[in-house]
Motif scaffolding. Structure first.
Motif, short mmCIF file in Angstrom:
data_model
loop_
_atom_site.label_atom_id
_atom_site.label_comp_id
_atom_site.label_asym_id
_atom_site.label_seq_id
_atom_site.Cartn_x
_atom_site.Cartn_y
_atom_site.Cartn_z
N LEU A 151 37.39 51.25 41.08
CA LEU A 151 36.49 50.36 41.80
C LEU A 151 35.04 50.59 41.38
O LEU A 151 34.61 51.72 41.16
N CYS B 247 43.61 51.68 49.92
CA CYS B 247 42.95 50.37 49.88
C CYS B 247 43.06 49.76 48.49
O CYS B 247 43.39 48.57 48.34
N ALA B 248 42.79 50.56 47.46
CA ALA B 248 42.87 50.04 46.10
C ALA B 248 44.30 49.63 45.74
O ALA B 248 44.52 48.61 45.09
N GLU B 249 45.25 50.42 46.18
CA GLU B 249 46.66 50.12 45.92
C GLU B 249 47.03 48.76 46.50
O GLU B 249 47.73 47.96 45.86
N VAL C 212 37.15 45.81 48.23
CA VAL C 212 37.08 46.85 49.25
C VAL C 212 35.66 46.84 49.79
O VAL C 212 34.69 47.02 49.03
N HIS D 153 39.18 55.29 41.64
CA HIS D 153 40.26 54.36 42.00
C HIS D 153 40.09 53.02 41.30
O HIS D 153 40.66 52.01 41.73
N LEU E 54 40.72 55.51 50.16
CA LEU E 54 40.37 54.53 49.14
C LEU E 54 41.54 54.24 48.22
O LEU E 54 41.71 53.11 47.74
N ASP E 55 42.36 55.25 47.97
CA ASP E 55 43.53 55.04 47.12
C ASP E 55 44.48 54.03 47.77
O ASP E 55 45.03 53.14 47.08
N ALA F 206 34.56 55.78 44.50
CA ALA F 206 35.25 54.54 44.19
C ALA F 206 35.73 54.48 42.74
O ALA F 206 36.81 53.94 42.46
N ARG G 230 44.80 45.58 44.70
CA ARG G 230 44.98 45.18 43.30
C ARG G 230 45.75 43.87 43.18
O ARG G 230 46.64 43.62 43.98
N ARG H 74 34.55 46.01 43.78
CA ARG H 74 35.62 45.25 43.13
C ARG H 74 36.15 46.07 41.96
O ARG H 74 35.52 47.04 41.52
N PHE H 75 37.30 45.69 41.47
CA PHE H 75 37.91 46.45 40.39
C PHE H 75 37.09 46.32 39.11
O PHE H 75 36.58 45.24 38.78
#
Length: 360
Positions: free
Chosen positions: A336, A284-286, A294, A334, A281-282, A331, A289, A354-355
């Motif tokens: 999310l 994916c989030a990286e 995700v 990260h 997940l890290d 999530a 952004r 989503r963020f």
């Protein structure tokens, strides 16, 4: 008043008690028999050995004498006869004047039956080999760790990576598993809202190809290990998608292609413990952004997961089918937040993250 004195009542009471005890014992015996049938290993292992030896294919037509089949397979004829006798009680083979032959029911176990059974049962393919880890379920329950490394000396993915025939059978198993669900996965989500989708650990590309075919304006990028990525390239080429589908050979533990609108994880997180799920997940989030999404597609505990799948994830991978609260916790670390949950098939949900700073 005869027969109504205390003595008569006592005799009737004794008789009733005796009958009652007999009934209880009867139920207990039946329950014990049921539990023994549930626990028995003879049938599941007989099926696996039959598939591994190729018996359903070898015994087509009029069948063959046990001695001949044993000689061909370098098997003990007496032991093979015992195995075939048990398979006959299951209706998979039947005895003929010339030996044993495969029944119509048993033909479901043929190598060309195209129903995933061979890959799931064959003891030298990824699925069948993986299920033998159940023999060390006690280890997993005591430690929370996968049993597969305890049995084979390496984790599942290292084993598959080092043995091409295991990788091939695993990829084939994954492709077939999704085949019947593809139409609902494609139709049940508004994929057109994403101009670009990165399919993280996307396998041979069947799902991403179907999404791209249904939505001509969408572009896709698949990431998977080299052997599987090569298959994905062929999938996209064969379906005329080279101009809209890219493939990158790599791991989802490494940096992912950045800037896409959505990062798709299909049946990925449940294969990993929390430590590794956080790492995935890290990444994916990286890459997603500041405004990407995700998307997680897999069984969810309490919604679409079953208990057998939970144990399979545990013993083979050290993972599990997580519940919504567990997904939220993973999530949130990260940045999310879970936006929506869609039950896309009878086995899987889509979780849209989503963020947190993009909640508007």
């Amino acid at each position: 008043m005869e027969g109504r004195g205390p003595g008569a009542r006592g005799s009737a009471g004794i008789a009733s008690t005796f009958v009652g005890q007999w009934i209880v014992v009867g139920h207990e015996e039946r329950d014990a028999d049921t539990i023994l049938r549930m626990a028995g290993l003879a049938t599941p292992m007989a099926l696996r050995v039959a598939v591994t030896l190729g018996l359903p294919d070898r015994l087509l037509g009029d069948g063959a004498p046990v001695a001949d089949v044993a000689a061909e397979l370098d098997a003990d004829p007496v032991a093979l006869d015992l195995l075939l006798g048990h398979l006959a009680t299951l209706g998979l083979v039947e005895s003929t004047p010339t030996g044993y032959r495969t029944t119509a029911f048993g033909e479901n176990l043929r190598a060309d039956a195209d129903n995933r059974l061979t890959d799931l049962l064959h003891l030298d393919r990824a699925g069948g080999r993986g299920e033998l880890a159940y023999a060390d379920l006690l280890h997993s329950v005591r430690t929370g760790e996968a049993a597969y490394p305890r049995r084979y000396g390496r984790d599942f993915y290292t084993d598959v990576h080092d043995h091409p025939h295991l990788r091939e059978s695993f990829d084939r198993q994954m492709t077939r598993r999704f085949r019947d669900q593809l139409p609902r996965l494609v139709a049940g989500v508004d994929w057109s809202r994403f101009a670009t989708i990165v399919d993280v650990g996307g396998g041979a590309g069947g799902l991403l190809a179907a999404i791209l075919e249904a939505h001509p304006a969408v572009r896709g990028h698949l990431v998977d290990l080299e052997q599987t990525a090569a298959q994905a390239r062929r999938t996209f080429h064969d379906r005329g998608l080279d101009d809209r589908a890219r493939v990158t050979a790599g791991s989802f533990f490494d940096p992912l292609p950045a800037g896409a609108d959505a990062y798709l994880l299909v049946d990925v997180l449940h294969n990993w413990d929390d430590e590794h799920a956080h790492r995935i997940l890290d990444r994916c989030a990286e890459a997603a952004r500041p405004t990407g999404r995700v998307l997680v597609v897999e069984a969810v505990g309490g919604l679409r997961a079953d208990t057998g799948s939970d144990l399979a994830m545990l013993v083979i991978f050290g993972g599990r089918e997580r519940r919504l609260a567990e997904f939220r916790a993973l999530a949130s670390a990260h940045g999310l937040a879970l936006d929506t949950v869609t039950e896309v098939t009878d086995q899987r949900c889509l979780l849209d993250f989503r963020f947190q700073d993009d909640l508007r």
